[in-house]
Design a protein around this motif. Structure first.
Motif, short mmCIF file in Angstrom:
data_model
loop_
_atom_site.label_atom_id
_atom_site.label_comp_id
_atom_site.label_asym_id
_atom_site.label_seq_id
_atom_site.Cartn_x
_atom_site.Cartn_y
_atom_site.Cartn_z
N UNK A 101 0.84 -1.20 0.00
CA UNK A 101 0.00 0.00 0.00
C UNK A 101 0.87 1.25 0.00
N UNK A 102 0.65 2.16 -0.98
CA UNK A 102 1.46 3.38 -1.04
C UNK A 102 1.25 4.24 0.21
N UNK A 103 2.33 4.85 0.72
CA UNK A 103 2.20 5.76 1.85
C UNK A 103 3.33 6.77 1.83
N UNK A 104 3.09 7.91 2.45
CA UNK A 104 4.03 9.02 2.39
C UNK A 104 5.35 8.67 3.08
N UNK A 105 5.30 7.80 4.10
CA UNK A 105 6.51 7.45 4.84
C UNK A 105 7.40 6.49 4.04
N UNK A 106 6.89 5.96 2.92
CA UNK A 106 7.61 4.98 2.09
C UNK A 106 8.11 3.81 2.91
N UNK A 107 7.27 3.34 3.84
CA UNK A 107 7.60 2.17 4.63
C UNK A 107 6.49 1.15 4.44
N UNK A 108 6.88 -0.04 4.02
CA UNK A 108 5.87 -1.08 3.80
C UNK A 108 6.09 -2.26 4.72
N UNK A 109 7.21 -2.24 5.46
CA UNK A 109 7.54 -3.40 6.30
C UNK A 109 8.55 -3.01 7.38
N UNK A 110 8.62 -3.84 8.40
CA UNK A 110 9.66 -3.74 9.41
C UNK A 110 10.45 -5.04 9.40
N UNK A 111 11.75 -4.98 9.75
CA UNK A 111 12.44 -6.23 9.99
C UNK A 111 13.01 -6.23 11.40
N UNK A 112 13.40 -7.44 11.86
CA UNK A 112 13.71 -7.64 13.27
C UNK A 112 14.92 -6.85 13.74
#
Lengths: 175, 187
Positions: A101-112
């Protein structure tokens, strides 16, 4: 008609058998392996998905919160707790078609390795369309979305799921 | 007696219909993989010709090469066939997490290994069928000593390498690593 429509329904719904649920999360460890059932093979052929192999890891999906309500883009969710042992994990939000999903923060995931943790090693990730303090995983205001927690290089692929804990997906507020 | 005859006939037709429905249901589900046009091996054709690794563009919202990819991974894919002999897959990959999987024609993940279980940072797979393996046993090539041997009854297949990219600054390095991947070699 009965045969065709039930077949379409079964294949379209995705993996039906061989699922493993831990808390709010479900995985299909045998999907896409040579011992998969005909339903998941048919689903695999139609979706073009590339399932993780036993040597790579395992993907857990959450489509509903801790109370069983479907995940909706207008709500704020708190993903809190710990994951089973894994060398690496990632948490990704997808829309219902499996697209980012597009978002202004350009973050689509987190890693450990990039996540802020509490002193006991547990973590808290806020999943919301609006900016949140701490670990914020942005989503769009879609009707439904899903969260996928991928555990890479984990003993879980050996098939022992007993005693594993997964983070809880708690709904905070909606608007 | 006259009343029960149409009843029996109705029951007969309903049961027959359900039975036929069941047969069609099973047949449809089993046939789907043979007629599907969106399966993984068909989708891989869009990235280019066979026997070469293609590095997929990074998965970003609105520009994803495939659905349900992990945006923290960079992927490379190679379509190959064992019909013309064994295939050797090599790459020099980063020290961080990577894995490689081999998928058969129907998109089933038939072999996978990660950097830890491979116990090396250089990927070296020898992929061959049991028949080819039996032929090579007479005079085993040196490659069979060093490579991880993957003995599978495959015809056409594809290999997928995924490399963990911890942050965007590591993307060029990961791409360079994946560009060393080669699947044109033989034994």
């Amino acid at each position: 008609m009965v045969g065709l429509s039930t077949a379409w329904f079964a294949v379209d719904r995705g993996y039906m058998f061989g699922s493993v649920s831990i808390g709010d999360w479900t995985a299909w460890p045998r999907a896409g392996t040579p011992d998969a059932d005909p339903y998941s093979l048919a689903w695999l052929a139609r979706s073009g998905e590339l399932p993780l192999g036993a040597g790579e890891g395992i993907a857990f999906t959450a489509q509903a919160d801790h109370d069983g309500e479907p995940l909706a883009g207008n709500c704020v969710y708190r993903v809190v707790g710990q994951t089973p042992a894994a060398r690496l994990w990632t948490l990704t939000a997808y829309d219902s078609d499996g697209h980012l999903m597009p978002n202004a923060a350009q973050r689509e995931a987190f890693h450990s390795q990039e996540i802020l943790r509490r002193s006991d090693g547990s973590f808290e990730i806020m999943v919301a369309a609006d900016v949140q303090p701490g670990n914020w995983l942005p989503i769009s205001r879609v009707d439904y979305f899903k969260l996928v927690l991928r555990l890479y290089d984990t003993p879980l692929t050996g098939g022992t799921f007993g005693g594993s804990t997964m983070p809880e997906v708690r709904r905070e507020q909606c608007r | 007696m006259r009343r029960t005859m149409p009843m029996r006939r109705t029951v007969f037709f309903v049961l027959g219909g359900l039975l036929l429905g069941g047969i069609i249901h099973i047949a449809t589900v089993v046939m789907v993989p043979y007629f599907a046009t969106d399966d993984a091996s068909t989708l891989m054709r869009q990235f280019g010709r066979a026997d070469v690794f293609h590095v997929l563009p990074p998965a970003e919202a609105g520009a994803e090469p495939l659905a349900n990819l992990d945006p923290k991974m960079l992927y490379a894919v190679c379509r190959f066939s064992l019909n013309d002999g064994p295939v050797r897959i090599t790459a020099s990959l980063p020290e961080d997490f990577w894995s490689v999987a081999i998928f058969d024609r129907r998109g089933r993940n038939v072999f996978s290994v990660n950097d830890r279980s491979a116990e090396r940072s250089a990927l070296d797979l020898a992929v061959l069928t049991p028949v080819q393996m039996a032929q090579l046993r007479q005079d085993p090539p040196a490659a069979l000593e060093t490579a991880i041997v993957v003995e599978l009854p495959l015809d056409s297949a594809f290999a997928l390498i995924r490399v963990f990219v911890a942050d965007a600054s590591l993307l060029p390095g990961a791409k360079a690593n994946l560009e060393t991947a080669d699947c044109s070699g033989t034994l």
